[in-house]
Structure formats: structure tokens, C-alpha cells
Design a protein around this motif. Sequence first.
Motif, PDB file in Angstrom:
ATOM      1  N   GLU A  36      47.106  50.493  40.308  1.00 14.49           N
ATOM      2  CA  GLU A  36      48.305  49.818  40.582  1.00 14.49           C
ATOM      3  C   GLU A  36      48.709  50.390  41.961  1.00 14.49           C
ATOM      4  O   GLU A  36      49.927  49.342  42.403  1.00 14.49           O
ATOM      5  N   MET A 123      36.538  43.183  45.941  1.00 17.43           N
ATOM      6  CA  MET A 123      37.294  43.194  46.930  1.00 17.43           C
ATOM      7  C   MET A 123      37.007  43.086  47.932  1.00 17.43           C
ATOM      8  O   MET A 123      37.263  42.703  48.892  1.00 17.43           O
ATOM      9  N   HIS A 124      37.306  44.501  48.343  1.00 19.23           N
ATOM     10  CA  HIS A 124      37.156  45.037  49.449  1.00 19.23           C
ATOM     11  C   HIS A 124      35.408  45.387  50.006  1.00 19.23           C
ATOM     12  O   HIS A 124      35.525  46.194  50.824  1.00 19.23           O
ATOM     13  N   ASP A 178      42.527  41.667  35.277  1.00 20.01           N
ATOM     14  CA  ASP A 178      43.239  41.342  36.636  1.00 20.01           C
ATOM     15  C   ASP A 178      44.312  41.053  36.618  1.00 20.01           C
ATOM     16  O   ASP A 178      45.115  42.274  37.211  1.00 20.01           O
ATOM     17  N   PHE A 179      44.752  40.107  36.127  1.00 17.39           N
ATOM     18  CA  PHE A 179      46.191  39.575  36.591  1.00 17.39           C
ATOM     19  C   PHE A 179      46.769  39.235  35.130  1.00 17.39           C
ATOM     20  O   PHE A 179      47.652  38.440  35.487  1.00 17.39           O
TER      21      PHE A 179
ATOM     22  N   ALA B  35      43.222  41.659  52.975  1.00 13.61           N
ATOM     23  CA  ALA B  35      42.667  41.538  52.403  1.00 13.61           C
ATOM     24  C   ALA B  35      41.102  42.724  52.170  1.00 13.61           C
ATOM     25  O   ALA B  35      40.621  42.168  51.031  1.00 13.61           O
ATOM     26  N   GLY B  38      43.185  46.256  51.356  1.00 10.75           N
ATOM     27  CA  GLY B  38      44.598  46.312  51.067  1.00 10.75           C
ATOM     28  C   GLY B  38      45.633  46.263  51.484  1.00 10.75           C
ATOM     29  O   GLY B  38      45.566  46.369  52.743  1.00 10.75           O
ATOM     30  N   LYS B 116      41.935  36.710  47.940  1.00 12.16           N
ATOM     31  CA  LYS B 116      41.999  38.085  47.586  1.00 12.16           C
ATOM     32  C   LYS B 116      43.331  38.958  47.941  1.00 12.16           C
ATOM     33  O   LYS B 116      43.348  39.545  47.574  1.00 12.16           O
ATOM     34  N   TRP B 118      45.993  37.421  47.631  1.00  7.48           N
ATOM     35  CA  TRP B 118      47.128  36.819  46.157  1.00  7.48           C
ATOM     36  C   TRP B 118      46.511  38.315  45.575  1.00  7.48           C
ATOM     37  O   TRP B 118      47.456  38.693  45.148  1.00  7.48           O
ATOM     38  N   ALA B 119      45.279  37.844  44.693  1.00  4.76           N
ATOM     39  CA  ALA B 119      44.817  38.978  43.948  1.00  4.76           C
ATOM     40  C   ALA B 119      45.261  39.995  44.029  1.00  4.76           C
ATOM     41  O   ALA B 119      45.494  40.846  42.611  1.00  4.76           O
ATOM     42  N   SER B 120      45.271  40.915  45.073  1.00  2.00           N
ATOM     43  CA  SER B 120      45.678  42.313  45.102  1.00  2.00           C
ATOM     44  C   SER B 120      46.784  42.107  45.056  1.00  2.00           C
ATOM     45  O   SER B 120      47.397  43.576  43.743  1.00  2.00           O
ATOM     46  N   VAL B 122      48.895  40.451  43.222  1.00  2.00           N
ATOM     47  CA  VAL B 122      49.320  40.766  42.273  1.00  2.00           C
ATOM     48  C   VAL B 122      48.905  41.302  40.552  1.00  2.00           C
ATOM     49  O   VAL B 122      49.884  42.252  39.818  1.00  2.00           O
ATOM     50  N   MET B 123      47.836  41.590  40.928  1.00  2.08           N
ATOM     51  CA  MET B 123      46.669  43.071  40.152  1.00  2.08           C
ATOM     52  C   MET B 123      48.102  44.112  40.316  1.00  2.08           C
ATOM     53  O   MET B 123      48.030  45.383  39.741  1.00  2.08           O
ATOM     54  N   HIS B 124      48.358  45.177  41.498  1.00  2.94           N
ATOM     55  CA  HIS B 124      49.066  45.655  42.444  1.00  2.94           C
ATOM     56  C   HIS B 124      51.112  45.374  40.866  1.00  2.94           C
ATOM     57  O   HIS B 124      51.470  46.270  42.271  1.00  2.94           O
ATOM     58  N   ALA B 126      53.143  42.175  41.653  1.00  3.26           N
ATOM     59  CA  ALA B 126      53.825  41.754  42.190  1.00  3.26           C
ATOM     60  C   ALA B 126      54.776  42.122  42.841  1.00  3.26           C
ATOM     61  O   ALA B 126      56.180  41.950  43.092  1.00  3.26           O
TER      62      ALA B 126
END
Lengths: 222, 222
Positions: A36, A123-124, A178-179, B35, B38, B116, B118-120, B122-124, B126
Amino acid sequence: MEEAVRKMRIKAGRRTDIRRAREEAILAAAEKVFAEAGFGGATMQLIADMAGMPKANLHYYFATKEDLYRRVVENIFTIWLKAADCFDNAADAAAGIGGYIEAKMEISRRHPFGSKVWASEVMHGAPVIQDYLETALRGWTEGRMRAIQRWIDEGQIAAVDPRHLLYMIWATTQHYADFGHQIETLNAGKPLTDRQWRAAIDSVREIILRGIGALPPAPGKP
Amino acid sequence: MEEAVRKMRIKAGRRTDIRRAREEAILAAAEKVFAEAGFGGATMQLIADMAGMPKANLHYYFATKEDLYRRVVENIFTIWLKAADCFDNAADAAAGIGGYIEAKMEISRRHPFGSKVWASEVMHGAPVIQDYLETALRGWTEGRMRAIQRWIDEGQIAAVDPRHLLYMIWATTQHYADFGHQIETLNAGKPLTDRQWRAAIDSVREIILRGIGALPPAPGKP
DNA sequence: GTCTATATTTCGATAGAC
DNA sequence: GTCTATCGAAATATAGAC
């Protein structure tokens, strides 16, 4: 007196039981917090609070934050690989690939935090598990690609690129973990019901299986 | 004398040009650092180093780290939405959905950092762009779902669930950006060549289009 | 093994000269 | 607008009593 009891427990192997139980509690809390907040955003204090113990105890069981993180990522990778069984013990392509999709979707549902931690790590630039990518994952992928190619050679499925088929399966199934927050937002802010999960799994499996020619064309389509 | 020159430039509107140029340099550096590390792992110092200016200058153009981050995420979202044009101006389902897939793949190739971030985000959960999800993205999604449903009603494609089809397209196309490091590792550690990107795009488009009945069954398959 | 208190480091943000 | 120096907050990690 207490000292004697403690020694008995040690003799009986309870000490490692306690250790394992505490480690698992910490790992579960860490998985959630890392998912999170990301590695950088996670704090040992947050993990300690979620595990219900003082911060210092975390450092007693895991020397550093990075050690703890590494264990979380390794746990996920193990779960990941187990889903491969469906692939190998399948009667045909539709059962093998369909079963793998179903298993991956089930993991996305049951282990959303782990999936997110893995995604974040990759991703990182995979700073912690690059060796896993180069050894275990590469070997696993090549094996599965050979299995897919065999099904192609046997005429069971169309001549797709096995590599990109695997990527599509990974991407689509893991997307639901993930989403998950985005999916929930687009579902009126509510988590998917059992029925909706069933519909998601069926949609994914059918589009992919039909897309590779493992299913007949959709009814009503010439 | 320098003072006079400066005032002339301001009069000619150069001041805002400079501001814009600096902001764009900072945003480009921030996109990359966010990216790769994070939000929590990124530091203003890293971004400043990459932008080639002292850390204090960042705070001159962007009040806080979060302001800078928000701008990065907003930029990506804008690029995202532009890809929708292919969807609307299409002659038929195959062109519309195929064109959208192609456009999304191109964005994954050209803006991997943005994807990336954006993905990060949303994963957290948003935390920064939840309002975008609930307004802009929700509206966009409902519009596209109606377009897909229309193609289904017209018999152009099979009766798939439009929502899960969209998710599959998002997941698969963005995977090539978000998991680019994993893909590169599985490609002998080398980035995809032009030819490999072409093969990836074709694979994705063909499996999905065939999967929804927008393409005839694969040759050689009964 | 557990917990409180604290040492040490790092980072976001700002002050103030130029 | 730019830059150096620095403040103050927050986080990792540890020391040491229990």
C-alpha cells in the motif's frame, strides 16, 4: 520456575514455533504495508503497528527493513511458481492454458498485496530479486514456451508467439490485483462480488483461448 | 544594463518561456525518478541532480514534492486520454479496437516512465488522483463501453463483456511499459528491437481481435 | 524475548545572500 | 531567478533495562 518451563519448551522445539509464528505475523503485516505504501513509503513503525508489536521487535526478527522486504518478495514468487502445475499436468492446450489463467486469477484474488509488491519491485528495476528473474523466472518461462510451442506444432492452437501469449496472461490476470483499486472505483466503489469475479475469470479465459484458436469461434459469428 | 535586458525579455513574454522550459525539465526528471524509485523512494535531491539544478530551485517552481508528483501524474493521464480518438473515429470494430491497442502500445513504448508512475499511484490506492478515477476515467470508460456494446449489437464482434475487454487491453498494453524491466531480462537483458516491438504489437492485437471475433479464425485451424 | 528511550541519518523545506 | 547553508521532522536502527 519460569526458567525451567522455558527450557522445557526449548527442548520441545517450541522456540522455533514461536519464532515462526511471529515471523509470519510480521511478514503478513509487511506485505500489506509494502503493497500500500511501496518500499520507500513503508515504515517499520507502520508495520509494527499492524503486526501489533513494538517496532524494536521487528528488528529482533529481521535485521533490516530490506531483509524483511526481501522475504516478502520471495514468498510471492514461490506462490507464483506453484501455479505452473496446471500447465504441466494438462490433457490438452485448452485445459492447460485455461487452468493456468484460472489459477493466476485466483492468486490475484487471494494475494493482492503480494502481487502489488512484486509489481512494484519489477517496476523499480528489480533491485532485490534480479537474480530470481535471471535464473528461476527465465528457466520457468523457457519451459512453458516449449510446452506452448508443442501445442502449436500439434495443431491444437494457432501459431501465436508463445512469449507474448505468456505476457498477456501475466498482464491480464495480475491486473485484477495490481489495479484492483481502479477496478473497484469503476465498479461503483465496491469490491467485485463472487459473481463478478466469476464473470471476470470467464471473460479473460474465453477471450484468450478463442484468441489463440483453442476454442471454436463465438456462437452467432460466421 | 542587464536589468534593462531582463525587463525587455519580460515584456516580450520570455519570462514565462523560461519558466515553462524549467518546469518541463523538472517534470521530465521527476517522471523518471518517481517511476524508478516510487513516490516514497524518490528524493528531491535525486530529481534536482537529474534536472541539473540545485535542490532549492525545485521548490521555487513546485512548492512541495507532492505538487510536483501530482503534475507528473496529470501529464500521463492526459496522454492516456488522447489515445481514445482511435476508438471514436473508427470505421468498424476491428479498426477501432485494433487502433486503440496500437496507440496504447505506442504510448507504452514512448512513455514508459509515465505509465509506471500511474501504475504505482493506482496500486497505492490513488491517494492523489482518486478524483480523476471517479470523474474523468469513469466517464471515459462508460462511453467506450457503450461503443463496444454497439459493435456487439451490430454483430461485428462476439458478445463479450465490454468492461473486461477494456481491462484486458489496458493490462496487456501497459504491461510492456510497467514490466519492461522483466521483459528485457527475459530478452537476454536487451531492450526490444523495432522488429520485436512490431511482433509484440501484432501479437497483442491479433489475439485480442480474434478473441472477440473481430478477426476470422487463424489459418490452419478448422 | 520484549519493550522504552535514544542515537544517527536522511530528507523536505526555507532563509537569506547574490 | 539562483544558490549555499541550515533548520526541523521523521525514519532506521540500537542500547540497555526487564
